[in-house]
Scaffold this motif. Structure first.
Motif, short mmCIF file in Angstrom:
data_model
loop_
_atom_site.label_atom_id
_atom_site.label_comp_id
_atom_site.label_asym_id
_atom_site.label_seq_id
_atom_site.Cartn_x
_atom_site.Cartn_y
_atom_site.Cartn_z
N MET A 1 -21.02 8.66 7.87
CA MET A 1 -20.07 7.97 7.01
C MET A 1 -20.27 6.46 7.24
N THR A 2 -20.40 5.76 6.15
CA THR A 2 -20.60 4.31 6.28
C THR A 2 -19.27 3.62 6.55
N ALA A 3 -19.38 2.37 6.94
CA ALA A 3 -18.17 1.59 7.24
C ALA A 3 -17.34 1.37 5.99
N THR A 4 -17.98 1.24 4.84
CA THR A 4 -17.25 1.02 3.59
C THR A 4 -16.42 2.24 3.22
N VAL A 5 -16.98 3.41 3.37
CA VAL A 5 -16.26 4.64 3.06
C VAL A 5 -15.10 4.83 4.03
N ALA A 6 -15.34 4.56 5.30
CA ALA A 6 -14.28 4.70 6.30
C ALA A 6 -13.14 3.73 6.02
N LEU A 7 -13.47 2.49 5.68
CA LEU A 7 -12.44 1.50 5.37
C LEU A 7 -11.66 1.90 4.13
N THR A 8 -12.35 2.41 3.12
CA THR A 8 -11.68 2.86 1.90
C THR A 8 -10.71 4.00 2.20
N LEU A 9 -11.13 4.94 3.01
CA LEU A 9 -10.27 6.07 3.36
C LEU A 9 -9.04 5.60 4.15
N VAL A 10 -9.22 4.66 5.03
CA VAL A 10 -8.09 4.12 5.81
C VAL A 10 -7.11 3.42 4.88
N ILE A 11 -7.60 2.63 3.94
CA ILE A 11 -6.73 1.93 3.00
C ILE A 11 -5.97 2.91 2.12
N VAL A 12 -6.65 3.94 1.64
CA VAL A 12 -5.98 4.95 0.81
C VAL A 12 -4.92 5.68 1.62
N LEU A 13 -5.21 6.01 2.85
CA LEU A 13 -4.24 6.70 3.71
C LEU A 13 -3.01 5.82 3.94
N ILE A 14 -3.21 4.55 4.21
CA ILE A 14 -2.09 3.64 4.41
C ILE A 14 -1.25 3.55 3.14
N ALA A 15 -1.90 3.47 1.98
CA ALA A 15 -1.18 3.40 0.71
C ALA A 15 -0.36 4.66 0.46
N LEU A 16 -0.92 5.82 0.77
CA LEU A 16 -0.19 7.08 0.57
C LEU A 16 1.02 7.17 1.50
N VAL A 17 0.86 6.76 2.74
CA VAL A 17 1.98 6.78 3.68
C VAL A 17 3.08 5.84 3.21
N PHE A 18 2.69 4.64 2.75
CA PHE A 18 3.68 3.69 2.25
C PHE A 18 4.42 4.27 1.04
N ASP A 19 3.68 4.86 0.12
CA ASP A 19 4.31 5.41 -1.08
C ASP A 19 5.26 6.55 -0.72
N PHE A 20 4.87 7.38 0.23
CA PHE A 20 5.72 8.49 0.65
C PHE A 20 7.02 7.97 1.27
N THR A 21 6.92 6.99 2.17
CA THR A 21 8.13 6.47 2.80
C THR A 21 8.95 5.64 1.82
N ASN A 22 8.31 4.99 0.88
CA ASN A 22 9.04 4.21 -0.11
C ASN A 22 9.91 5.12 -0.98
N GLY A 23 9.43 6.31 -1.27
CA GLY A 23 10.22 7.27 -2.04
C GLY A 23 11.50 7.66 -1.33
N PHE A 24 11.43 7.80 0.00
CA PHE A 24 12.64 8.09 0.77
C PHE A 24 13.66 6.98 0.60
N HIS A 25 13.19 5.75 0.67
CA HIS A 25 14.11 4.61 0.58
C HIS A 25 14.72 4.50 -0.82
N ASP A 26 13.92 4.76 -1.84
CA ASP A 26 14.45 4.70 -3.20
C ASP A 26 15.56 5.73 -3.41
N ALA A 27 15.32 6.95 -2.95
CA ALA A 27 16.33 7.99 -3.10
C ALA A 27 17.59 7.65 -2.31
N ALA A 28 17.40 7.16 -1.10
CA ALA A 28 18.57 6.81 -0.28
C ALA A 28 19.35 5.67 -0.91
#
Length: 76
Positions: A1-28
């Protein structure tokens, strides 16, 4: 796996975690607003939010995710 692919996967994972937790806050926040103004009791506010979240999923499904996937695959 190249560094670019690894960085892309990390960024996507961070975005998904943020979106998931943001949904909790919106509902609350939406539940807290109607409870604090005494429009609904906490029990009815949670049922109201759950009902409309389910309706939104049933009506819109995964259309927005499919559209984003189509846009991102066009740009690659």
């Amino acid at each position: 796996m190249t560094a670019t692919v690894a960085l892309t996967l990390v960024i996507v994972l961070i975005a998904l975690v943020f979106d998931f937790t943001n949904g909790f806050h919106d509902a609350a926040n939406s539940i807290a607003t109607v409870v604090s103004t005494r429009v609904l009791s906490p029990r009815y506010a949670v049922m109201w939010a759950a009902t409309f979240n389910f309706i939104a999923f049933a009506v819109f499904g995964t259309r927005s995710q499919k559209r984003l996937a189509a846009i991102s695959s066009e740009s690659i």
